[in-house]
Design a protein around this motif. Structure first.
Motif, mmCIF file in Angstrom:
data_model
loop_
_atom_site.group_PDB
_atom_site.id
_atom_site.type_symbol
_atom_site.label_atom_id
_atom_site.label_comp_id
_atom_site.label_asym_id
_atom_site.label_seq_id
_atom_site.Cartn_x
_atom_site.Cartn_y
_atom_site.Cartn_z
ATOM 1 N N THR A 12 0.831 -1.211 0.000
ATOM 2 C CA THR A 12 0.000 0.000 0.000
ATOM 3 C C THR A 12 0.862 1.255 0.000
ATOM 4 O O THR A 12 0.474 2.277 -0.563
ATOM 5 N N LEU A 13 2.024 1.190 0.615
ATOM 6 C CA LEU A 13 2.918 2.349 0.606
ATOM 7 C C LEU A 13 3.557 2.563 -0.760
ATOM 8 O O LEU A 13 3.929 3.686 -1.100
ATOM 9 N N THR B 232 2.065 2.041 -3.685
ATOM 10 C CA THR B 232 1.116 2.478 -4.710
ATOM 11 C C THR B 232 1.184 3.989 -4.866
ATOM 12 O O THR B 232 1.509 4.719 -3.931
ATOM 13 N N HIS B 233 0.895 4.452 -6.067
ATOM 14 C CA HIS B 233 0.950 5.877 -6.346
ATOM 15 C C HIS B 233 -0.256 6.585 -5.736
ATOM 16 O O HIS B 233 -1.383 6.106 -5.861
ATOM 17 N N PRO B 234 -0.029 7.722 -5.097
ATOM 18 C CA PRO B 234 -1.165 8.452 -4.539
ATOM 19 C C PRO B 234 -1.994 9.084 -5.658
ATOM 20 O O PRO B 234 -1.480 9.406 -6.725
ATOM 21 N N LYS B 235 -3.272 9.254 -5.406
ATOM 22 C CA LYS B 235 -4.146 9.873 -6.396
ATOM 23 C C LYS B 235 -3.916 11.374 -6.369
ATOM 24 O O LYS B 235 -4.029 12.015 -5.332
ATOM 25 N N VAL B 236 -3.544 11.897 -7.516
ATOM 26 C CA VAL B 236 -3.246 13.323 -7.637
ATOM 27 C C VAL B 236 -4.303 13.956 -8.534
ATOM 28 O O VAL B 236 -4.634 13.406 -9.588
#
Length: 63
Positions: free
Chosen positions: A13-14, A16-20
């Protein structure tokens, strides 16, 4: 033996790319407007400002 499945799941989970949010065209327009206003104000200060004097210290005339 230590159960590492929870740690592996947390690491995934760390990674994964954050939603921007997509870039806003309105923000770019605002930045361009601010830059244009600053350029106009600076030009106005030079042209209309009282006491604008540019002295060149490298040129010294002596007799």
């Amino acid at each position: 033996m230590i159960d590492s499945t929870a740690q592996i799941a947390m690491a995934k989970t760390l990674l994964t790319h954050p939603k921007v949010a997509p870039p806003s065209g309105l923000a770019a327009l605002g930045a361009a407007t601010l830059a244009a206003a600053a350029a106009i104000v600076m030009a106005g200060v030079v042209v209309l400002g009282p006491g604008v004097a540019i002295d060149d210290p490298s040129v010294v005339l002596s007799r």
